[in-house]
Each structure stands twice: as structure tokens, then as C-alpha cells.
Design a protein around this motif. Sequence first.
Motif, PDB file in Angstrom:
ATOM      1  N   LEU B 130       0.710  -1.314   0.053  1.00  0.00           N
ATOM      2  CA  LEU B 130      -0.036   0.105  -0.115  1.00  0.00           C
ATOM      3  C   LEU B 130       0.912   1.284  -0.164  1.00  0.00           C
ATOM      4  O   LEU B 130       0.757   2.223  -0.722  1.00  0.00           O
ATOM      5  N   ALA B 131       1.891   1.301   0.814  1.00  0.00           N
ATOM      6  CA  ALA B 131       3.070   2.444   0.923  1.00  0.00           C
ATOM      7  C   ALA B 131       3.389   2.453  -0.473  1.00  0.00           C
ATOM      8  O   ALA B 131       3.565   3.550  -1.029  1.00  0.00           O
ATOM      9  N   VAL B 132       4.079   1.562  -1.156  1.00  0.00           N
ATOM     10  CA  VAL B 132       4.609   1.833  -2.531  1.00  0.00           C
ATOM     11  C   VAL B 132       3.276   2.034  -3.530  1.00  0.00           C
ATOM     12  O   VAL B 132       3.734   3.241  -4.330  1.00  0.00           O
ATOM     13  N   ALA B 133       2.116   1.585  -3.271  1.00  0.00           N
ATOM     14  CA  ALA B 133       1.078   2.025  -4.362  1.00  0.00           C
ATOM     15  C   ALA B 133       0.754   3.554  -4.107  1.00  0.00           C
ATOM     16  O   ALA B 133       0.639   4.246  -4.952  1.00  0.00           O
ATOM     17  N   CYS B 134       0.759   4.062  -2.827  1.00  0.00           N
ATOM     18  CA  CYS B 134       0.346   5.547  -2.838  1.00  0.00           C
ATOM     19  C   CYS B 134       1.527   6.413  -3.070  1.00  0.00           C
ATOM     20  O   CYS B 134       1.229   7.372  -3.882  1.00  0.00           O
ATOM     21  N   VAL B 135       2.596   5.909  -2.874  1.00  0.00           N
ATOM     22  CA  VAL B 135       3.986   6.948  -3.302  1.00  0.00           C
ATOM     23  C   VAL B 135       3.830   6.977  -4.772  1.00  0.00           C
ATOM     24  O   VAL B 135       3.954   8.112  -5.222  1.00  0.00           O
TER      25      VAL B 135
END
Lengths: 303, 263
Positions: B130-135
Motif C-alpha cells: 500500500l505504501a509503494v502504491a500510494c507513493v
Amino acid sequence: MTAVVQAEGLTKYYGRRRGLEDLTLDIQPGEIFGYLGPNGAGKTTTIRLLLDVIRPTRGLVRVLGGDPRDPAIRSRIGYLPGELALEGRERAGEYLRFLGRIRGGVAASRIDELAERFEADLSVQMRKLSKGNKQKIGLIQAFMHEPEFLILDEPTGGLDPLVQQEFLALLREVRKSGRTVLMSSHVLAEVESVSDRVGIVRDGRLVAVEDVAALREKAVRRIELHFDAPVPAADFQGLPGVRDLRVEGAGVRCTIDGRPDALVKAAARHTVVHLVSAEPDLEEIFLTYYSEEEGHRDRQESA
Amino acid sequence: MIAKSLRDNRRALAWWSAGICAFLAVYMSVYGSVRENPETYSGIAMDKFPGPLKDLMGGFQDFQTGAGYLQSVVYQLFVPMLFIVCATLLANRIIAQPEESGTLELVVTLPVDRRRLVVERWAALVLSLLAVACVTLAVAWAVSVAVDMGVAFDRIAAAHTGVFLVALLFGTVALTVGAATGRKMLASAVVGVWVVTGYLVVTIGRSVDAIAWLKWLSPFHYYAEGRPLYDGLPVGDYLVLLAATAVLALTAVLAFDRRDVGV
């Protein structure tokens, strides 16, 4: 009092390969139990069964009165794996604090105290630790939460002699406080100085459980005597417990089965200049201690 | 446990985010020239990828529009694949990799229920992805505004959500195989085979009747066929992906709870 370890008919097969067969064993509270056997005999299999890393094929195992599958039971155990793997960029101290949190909280001062005793550097990244230093981290994490029951698989592997002494001192403190230890080894000398009882496992079977004192009496010792002048072979022949006797000039070599009393008295009639008594190794104990049992079984099989 | 896994992942996450962002920035910024010379670039794309290869790349429909370009270049193949590889590598760290290296043995003897161990580490995987996706979504949106692509934020977010869900699904596949067998190579191989066949089925295989029904087994069917960049969030399709992920995660938990570790 409930036994710390209760195993009944505990058996583990890896597919068709036998890991452990029909182990029945009780370890009482406050006891230091040495678990001996050559590599691949089933020591690690037993230990992994006690910690629910692997599951028995059949038989029963209870640890601290409960099922090791229960996390609450495991929280009362300290464990040092036989082949401890530590890796990654994480520093050893951080990892120890993480383990401490999972185990319900360990004071930082306690970790530092143990690190000091073992002279372990906690600021090193784990992947850069040498084998001996990994072993120190492993010992710290096993002892740090002061568990009721310590399971140590080959604890002294890779440790230098000074740290080994510190480890043995720590074990004695554990015994003094009434806690229980199961430690495995393939070297008798390593466990005999601290153990109360020793179990010997071979080919997946527990072949004997003995008091250390009794085992030492039964153990075979290789003895070499040197005199200031040649001695007559007749003086040493037929002594009780003396076997494989070779008398060559001023030298006498033999193995001793049990007490060396008769040999010492026979030697005392001459001037002894040098005496070597080799520590019995496990293999020799097997060869003598179990040759009888083996012979018995062979006869049964051939009949 | 979750915090620990996230901390262990942080370096990998930073690199993956940076890598995917760089990819997005480079490929999306070319769009400016594509828009100015649509014929040239469409022509180049058509020549470079003849026949079936073009199908493989998603067909290059309306390459010169913002959505078409974004779909063909970013969301069709490369970004999902990068995410899937990232998810698989992270998922292997949950069980299979520590089991093979031997670090898992001490972990399973800690006073943590094995089912909780898998669930918490899987939750950390979800948060990591999710973190990678948001960034990367933020970067994709920023670049699309900068080069004036004319695609609404919610459409990009919908496509990005699909990438996240497909990656999470394949990551969970890796986790499940790893949890059941403890073997990293096997887990990666299962993901690899499923990704390749799944992708082929919904691209080249679309026109082959004999294998067309296989698309129901391909996660890409539930991702790209809904055309999120054009039509917005395909809720039903994404729910299928989520449900499949949940079933796999549950399987992983049960499988790991039953078996011997490290033998």
C-alpha cells in the motif's frame, strides 16, 4: 510436582526416514539434563518436538505441564537453536530488544549485563557476526527473560574457552535458582561437569539415562603410564577393569573400564614419571557400554 | 510483529518506490512528444510490435490520447509486473526465505501463535504494498498533470488500485505456496507461471476460443478488462481479486499452522 518434560512413546518420522523412535523420558524441575549423542542421532529432532517446531508422528509430549503448541507454555521456555541463523542489517541489540518485547518485556539492563558477561558487541549488524559471536547472541536471548526451562542445542559450539567458562557459571546459577535445563551435546566432557543426569541417544532411540556419576564410573578411559625403568608385563596382567593392555619397555598403555584403583596400586610399586589419562569420548562409551546390549540383540536376531 | 516486518522491509520499499517512480516519470514524460506527433509515434509503436506482439502489449488503442497512452505504456504491462515482482519478493520474506535461511526456527518458538504470525506478517505485506502504491500513485498523478495528459485523478487511482490488488493477490500466492512448502523457488515459480499464462490468456489468448475460458482464472482479467482508466473503478472485478486474496491468505494460515518447520 509436574515434570518439566514428559514424553511418552514420542516418535517422529520424516517421510520414511526415522528421526526419533519411541522416546519416553521425564525431566524433573531443577534438573540439568545432558542430552548426548552423535550428530544425526535425534537430539535436535527431540528438541524441535519439545518446542512445537515439528509435530510428532505419534506419541505424547508435555512441556511444563502443557502442550508446547500453546504460546503461553513457550513463553516460559528459553531456546538456543543448534544452528542459529541471524542475518540482515539489523543490529544484534535491536534484535534482542525485539525478542524481549515479544516475550513479554525484558529490561535493557538485563540484556546489557549478559552482553557484558559474554563480552558480546551488540552494536554489530547481525550479518557481520562471526559464528562465535552469533552463539553469544543466541545465549543472551535464551537466558535474558529468565525462563523456567532452558533448551540449549549444542550451546558451546563456536565459543572460546573463556566464554565457555562464563556459560557454565551461568548454568550453575540457573540450577541454583531451581530452574531446569536440557542441553544437548555430542561431547560428554562438555555436559558432564554441570549435568545431573545424562540421556544418550543413538539412531533415533534413547539408549540410556544415567546419573552422571554412574556414567563416569562406567566410562572407558585410555591410560598411559611411563616408568623410570622397564616394567614386567606380568605386574599389570589380569587386573580388574584393565583391558587392551600393552607393555613396551618402560611404557604401559591400556584402557580402564570403571575404577582405575587396581591399576594405580599396581603402578605404585614402580616409579611413575609420566601419566596420561585421556578423557573418555562418547564413541568409546558407546563401544563398551552398549556392546553388551548390541550383542544381545544380535543373538536374538540370528536366533 | 507488524512493526518489525515493516522496519525490515523499509529499505526494500524505498528502493522499489524509487524505481517505479523513476519508471513512471520517464515513460509518462515522453507523452508530451507523443501528443505533438501522434502519427509518428503510433506508427512507430505499430511497426515495433507487429501482430501478436501488439496484442501482447494490449493493442495500443488510441495511443495518442492520455488514457490510451497511460494504459498501453504504464498500466498494461510494466507497472503491474514491477509491482508483482516486488510483492513476490516481499511475500517470500514472510515464511519461505526465513525458513530456508534458518531464522524462522527461533521465531516459531516465540510465544506467538503461528496463525497470528502469518496474519501479522501478511498484514505487513499489505501495508508495505500500500505504501509503494500510494507513493507511486502520487508521482503518477503529478507527472500526468505536468505533461497535461487529461486523465482524471479518480481514473488513475482506479487503475492504480487494480495494480495494487493484482500485486497483492500474487504476493499472497507466493505467501501461500511458501507457507505450505517452505520453498522460495517453488513459490516464485508458481507466481511466475501463473503471471505469464494469466497474462497471455487475456491478451493473445483472447481470440483463441479453445483457451478463452481460462481468462476466468487470470487475475489480469479482473484488472484490465474493467478498463479502469476509461470507466473508473470496476468494483465487482476488484472484489473478486480481494476475495481470492482472502481465500489464499486463509489457506496460508491453515497450511502453516499444520506443518513441520525447517525439515
